[in-house]
Scaffold this motif. Sequence first.
Motif, short mmCIF file in Angstrom:
data_model
loop_
_atom_site.label_atom_id
_atom_site.label_comp_id
_atom_site.label_asym_id
_atom_site.label_seq_id
_atom_site.Cartn_x
_atom_site.Cartn_y
_atom_site.Cartn_z
N ASN A 104 7.06 91.30 -82.44
CA ASN A 104 5.40 91.93 -83.15
C ASN A 104 5.08 91.64 -81.42
OD1 ASN A 104 4.61 92.44 -85.24
ND2 ASN A 104 3.37 90.68 -85.60
N ARG A 105 4.95 91.90 -80.78
CA ARG A 105 4.07 92.24 -78.78
C ARG A 105 3.85 93.66 -79.17
NH1 ARG A 105 6.40 91.11 -74.24
NH2 ARG A 105 8.53 91.74 -75.11
N GLY A 106 4.07 94.73 -79.82
CA GLY A 106 2.61 96.45 -79.87
C GLY A 106 4.19 96.59 -78.27
N ILE A 107 3.74 98.12 -78.32
CA ILE A 107 4.46 99.16 -77.77
C ILE A 107 3.92 99.42 -76.31
CG2 ILE A 107 4.20 101.80 -77.89
CD1 ILE A 107 5.04 101.88 -80.92
N ILE A 108 3.89 99.88 -75.44
CA ILE A 108 3.62 99.86 -74.45
C ILE A 108 4.39 101.78 -74.31
CG2 ILE A 108 4.16 100.24 -71.32
CD1 ILE A 108 5.22 97.21 -72.57
N TYR A 109 2.94 102.60 -73.05
CA TYR A 109 3.26 104.15 -73.03
C TYR A 109 2.47 104.14 -71.86
CZ TYR A 109 -0.82 105.46 -75.39
OH TYR A 109 -2.57 106.38 -75.78
N ASN A 110 3.44 105.61 -71.61
CA ASN A 110 2.13 106.17 -70.27
C ASN A 110 1.62 107.94 -70.52
OD1 ASN A 110 1.53 105.92 -66.95
ND2 ASN A 110 2.35 107.81 -67.50
N ASP A 111 0.65 107.83 -69.80
CA ASP A 111 0.47 109.13 -70.22
C ASP A 111 0.32 109.51 -68.72
OD1 ASP A 111 -2.71 111.01 -69.93
OD2 ASP A 111 -1.25 111.26 -71.69
N PRO A 130 0.34 95.40 -82.17
CA PRO A 130 1.11 95.96 -83.28
C PRO A 130 0.73 97.19 -83.72
CG PRO A 130 1.65 93.46 -83.00
CD PRO A 130 0.30 94.03 -82.17
N ASP A 131 -0.46 97.22 -84.52
CA ASP A 131 -1.37 97.81 -85.33
C ASP A 131 -1.62 98.82 -84.85
OD1 ASP A 131 -3.52 96.51 -84.11
OD2 ASP A 131 -4.44 96.54 -86.02
N LEU A 132 -1.52 99.37 -83.81
CA LEU A 132 -0.81 100.51 -83.18
C LEU A 132 -2.73 100.77 -82.43
CD1 LEU A 132 1.54 102.59 -84.78
CD2 LEU A 132 1.97 101.26 -83.48
N ARG A 133 -3.23 99.85 -82.06
CA ARG A 133 -4.62 99.60 -81.79
C ARG A 133 -4.79 99.83 -80.42
NH1 ARG A 133 -8.66 100.40 -85.46
NH2 ARG A 133 -8.15 100.03 -87.84
N GLU A 134 -5.75 100.34 -78.96
CA GLU A 134 -5.23 100.10 -77.54
C GLU A 134 -5.31 98.36 -77.24
OE1 GLU A 134 -7.03 101.79 -73.34
OE2 GLU A 134 -8.32 101.67 -75.00
N ASN A 135 -4.81 97.66 -76.41
CA ASN A 135 -4.39 96.16 -76.49
C ASN A 135 -5.18 96.06 -74.90
OD1 ASN A 135 -4.74 93.97 -76.51
ND2 ASN A 135 -2.92 93.51 -75.89
N TYR A 136 -4.41 97.34 -73.79
CA TYR A 136 -5.35 96.86 -72.78
C TYR A 136 -4.81 98.32 -72.16
CZ TYR A 136 -1.64 94.07 -70.82
OH TYR A 136 -0.27 93.90 -70.72
N SER A 137 -5.43 98.83 -70.77
CA SER A 137 -4.82 100.25 -69.96
C SER A 137 -4.75 99.59 -68.48
CB SER A 137 -5.47 100.79 -70.85
OG SER A 137 -4.99 101.51 -71.58
N THR A 170 0.12 87.94 -66.21
CA THR A 170 -1.61 87.45 -65.86
C THR A 170 -2.16 87.09 -66.92
OG1 THR A 170 -2.27 89.00 -65.30
CG2 THR A 170 -1.32 88.67 -63.85
N GLY A 171 -2.78 85.79 -66.55
CA GLY A 171 -4.34 84.83 -67.63
C GLY A 171 -3.08 84.83 -68.99
N LEU A 172 -4.34 83.53 -69.76
CA LEU A 172 -3.40 83.05 -71.60
C LEU A 172 -3.80 84.38 -71.70
CD1 LEU A 172 -7.27 81.17 -70.99
CD2 LEU A 172 -4.49 80.26 -70.59
N GLU A 173 -3.32 85.33 -71.34
CA GLU A 173 -2.90 86.39 -72.92
C GLU A 173 -1.34 86.88 -71.81
OE1 GLU A 173 -5.35 89.79 -73.61
OE2 GLU A 173 -6.28 88.26 -74.55
N LYS A 174 -1.11 86.65 -70.65
CA LYS A 174 0.21 86.94 -70.49
C LYS A 174 0.11 88.29 -70.59
CE LYS A 174 2.87 83.15 -71.16
NZ LYS A 174 4.24 82.60 -71.50
N ALA A 175 -1.26 89.21 -70.30
CA ALA A 175 -0.79 90.55 -70.01
C ALA A 175 -0.12 90.89 -68.24
CB ALA A 175 -2.41 91.36 -70.18
N TYR A 176 0.86 91.91 -68.66
CA TYR A 176 0.73 92.69 -67.37
C TYR A 176 0.17 93.36 -66.32
CZ TYR A 176 6.04 91.69 -69.39
OH TYR A 176 7.46 91.31 -69.41
N GLN A 177 0.80 93.39 -65.39
CA GLN A 177 0.18 94.01 -64.15
C GLN A 177 1.31 94.55 -62.92
OE1 GLN A 177 -3.34 94.83 -64.16
NE2 GLN A 177 -4.04 93.58 -65.84
#
Length: 526
Positions: free
Chosen positions: A169-176, A189-196, A238-245
């Motif tokens: 339940n962590r969502g989706i990654i895609y590249n444009d 998971p509800d298909l809204r932008e988390n971060y880019s 990275t960070g508390l949210e463990k966002a990928y970089q």
Amino acid sequence: MKKQIVSFCILVSLLVSCNTGRQHEHTEPGEPPVSGLSAKALATAHCSRCHAFVGPELLPKKIWKNDVLPAMGHRMGIYNSGGRPDSLFDPGVSGEIVRKADIYPEKPVLAKADWDSIVQYFIEHAPDSIPIPVRNHPIKIGLKHFKYREASFAHRPAFTSMVKILPDNRGIIYNDSKRGFNRLTFLTPDLRENYSIPMKSTPVQFDERSNEAYLTIAGRGIFPSDAPFGAVQQMVQTGLEKAYQPGNTVISNLQRPVCMAYGDLNNDGLEDIVACEFGNETGELAWYENNGKSGYNKNVLRAKPGAVTAIIRDANNDGLPDIYVLMAQGDEGIFLYENLGAGKFREKRLLSFSPLNGSQYMELADFNKDGFDDIVYVCGDNADKTPMLKEYHGIYIFLNDGKGNFEQAWFYPLNGAYKAIVRDYDLDGDPDIAAISYFPDYRHYPEESFVYLENKGNLKFDDYSFPQASRGRWIVMDAGDMDGDGDTDLVLGSFVYFLPDGDTTGLGKRWLSEGPSVIVLENTTR
């Protein structure tokens, strides 16, 4: 987007035998002598050196004359202007690599009379037109096991080069990858932008490996190129949210890689990488040995372009992982690289295909429950010199006889088929197939752009699509348990580049203005 042109043979030696009866024919100074072979023998001999022979009846006269034969002539040093044009080479390092590879000889490698015979043979025996494939039954509309969901966040027009479902339940990654600008987007998971994340190059594959993640970079775009701008890049949280970089580059200088396979190939406890460097005119298949210290050591398995899919699997149950590979770009086929131990592999050709097939993808699955992996093969790439609907495009199943021999047992025609993912989607104990097409017959069968094939047993499948199948032009797809409920969901990504049929369908205009980047087919079995 893994092919641009049908690759024709690079002649490596000149046929000079059987020249009786034609030695008197005039040749220019320095021109190779006339062979004396018949037109059919010339065509067969020259083209069969590097790929399966393509009979003249498979393409209409117009395509042979205007597209295929000129491209074939270039491979033999035959140029209308007399000299080799610089336009054959991309600017920069990509073009220089092709020049050094001598793909296009500066001088003819066969006599002009022989070349004229080859051209005449194809033109005389080719049909004026090829019938458009007609489906023998309609695809049923409605997916009883899936719910359509469209992301509220989208890049328009969509140029999606990668999609990946994150489990738990962590969502989706895609590249444009629009106009050279890449943005790696993480959806909730509800298909809204988390971060880019802005990216300098184009991602095509994302893999989470235990505590690490790797991003495969094709290069500065996904279109055909021989430039070594591809890479495998580590992704760090990275960070508390463990966002990928983006992190360190693990492997660099790859020629347009399109697929990576991970596994311990030499049983040393370290994970190695098989790289499909598709390239374009050049490229190679290689495995990178993890040396546990400073990185990876490269080992070339096949020094040809067109590697498109690699799967690591112990094919003969000897405890050593082998490598299944699908090759496109001319000499199309499926190969097994048998692991001999000590980092050595032996190549075995399992299946051969026509260069017109446009090989795209393969998977392994046991369809007859005999304990052996069968092959699911997908072909349908039409981004080449022969952009026409072909009756042999679609999805194939080749059954394994248990001795490593494969025989075709099933075929589902699907115009422009691009990918097929095999899973037990309805949880009834047998493998089903979800497939996308990038070059469907939009004019007559737009529902071909996605087909769900429900396994009914004994290699019989019921086919379904969904009402919104033509909302985007699907080029990438991933399967996974997105919501953690125990069944397999699907995500599809759209790439609006080639407009269908000159856009007479009106679909292209809608994709440009309102088409989604990604959509989800949420499995409702559980």
